[in-house]
Design a protein around this motif. Structure first.
Motif, short mmCIF file in Angstrom:
data_model
loop_
_atom_site.label_atom_id
_atom_site.label_comp_id
_atom_site.label_asym_id
_atom_site.label_seq_id
_atom_site.Cartn_x
_atom_site.Cartn_y
_atom_site.Cartn_z
N GLY A 181 44.41 44.41 43.72
CA GLY A 181 42.32 43.61 44.49
C GLY A 181 41.56 44.36 44.28
O GLY A 181 40.69 44.11 43.71
N ARG A 215 40.19 45.65 40.78
CA ARG A 215 40.36 44.58 40.43
C ARG A 215 38.72 43.91 40.14
O ARG A 215 37.59 43.37 39.44
CB ARG A 215 40.60 43.11 39.90
CG ARG A 215 42.15 43.02 39.19
CD ARG A 215 42.86 42.31 39.46
NE ARG A 215 43.83 41.28 38.56
CZ ARG A 215 45.03 41.18 38.87
NH1 ARG A 215 45.88 40.24 39.53
NH2 ARG A 215 45.85 40.90 37.98
N ARG A 216 38.39 44.16 41.79
CA ARG A 216 36.59 43.87 42.05
C ARG A 216 35.68 45.15 41.32
O ARG A 216 34.61 44.63 41.17
CB ARG A 216 36.97 43.76 43.83
CG ARG A 216 37.39 42.30 44.26
CD ARG A 216 37.55 42.09 45.70
NE ARG A 216 38.13 43.51 46.63
CZ ARG A 216 39.04 43.46 47.08
NH1 ARG A 216 39.58 41.99 46.72
NH2 ARG A 216 40.08 44.36 47.71
N GLU A 244 50.36 47.61 43.99
CA GLU A 244 49.95 46.28 44.78
C GLU A 244 49.30 46.68 45.86
O GLU A 244 47.88 46.05 45.68
CB GLU A 244 51.30 45.90 45.66
CG GLU A 244 51.31 44.48 46.28
CD GLU A 244 52.62 43.27 46.25
OE1 GLU A 244 52.28 42.71 46.73
OE2 GLU A 244 53.54 44.26 46.54
#
Length: 197
Positions: A153, A156-157, A149
């Motif tokens: 993010g 993905r960036r 988790e």
């Protein structure tokens, strides 16, 4: 996998990823070493060699070394992988225990980065290769989505959705909005969450 200054300490996430990978390494038997893995570059033996080398590289760069001064894959006797993992882990733990490892910049394989950013990249690498090992061993049930988790993010960036030529990642594999954090993570790195040996 960001290259910006981190606002949180990435060490707990790295330790959690290393703990999970270590539990899997300790389950590998000699008969598992030639099994394929979702990481097409490696069978289980090669993946173990890479994971142990990653531990060594983490400690090396956080203490001022350059990444290519140490190997990206190590060789060990067939029955010595758990011991090799544990020895390398002891060194990583000692380095991470010193808050100085968060200061300044380090030389990562992708370039010079703030130390916390480099640590964060290694979280995603260890978490992803932990998935590779679990799938190769048929132990998907031992993966903790809490490990995936925190890196979902940032990865993905950091990784473009397309145009990954020259990168060690395939194109993203489509998954639904209800995908687990681990399925979403590995799919973004170009792995099929439904992979089987």
């Amino acid at each position: 996998m960001t290259t910006t200054t981190q606002t949180t300490d990435p060490r707990p996430a790295l330790l959690a990823a290393l703990d999970q990978a270590g539990r899997l390494v300790h389950q590998v038997g000699p008969g598992d070493l030639t099994r394929p893995t979702p990481c097409e570059e490696y069978d289980v033996r090669g993946l173990l060699g890479h994971l142990v080398a990653v531990e060594g590289r983490i400690a090396h760069i956080l203490t001022g070394g350059r990444p290519f001064e140490v190997p990206s894959v190590v060789e060990r006797p067939e029955d010595d992988w758990a011991a090799a993992w544990d020895a390398a882990r002891d060194r990583v733990d000692a380095v991470l225990a010193d808050d100085a490892c968060l200061q300044g910049t380090v030389t990562h394989p992708i370039g010079v980065l703030p130390a916390p950013a480099a640590i964060s990249i290694y979280v995603s690498e260890v978490a992803t290769h932990g998935w590779d090992l679990a799938m190769a061993l048929g132990r998907r049930d031992e993966l903790d989505d809490a490990v995936a988790e925190p890196v979902l993010g940032p990865i993905r960036r950091a990784l473009p959705e397309s145009g990954r030529d020259g990168m060690p990642f395939g194109e993203p594999v489509p998954v639904g909005d209800d995908a687990t954090p681990y399925d979403a993570l590995v799919a973004w790195t170009g792995r099929d969450p439904r992979w089987t040996a």
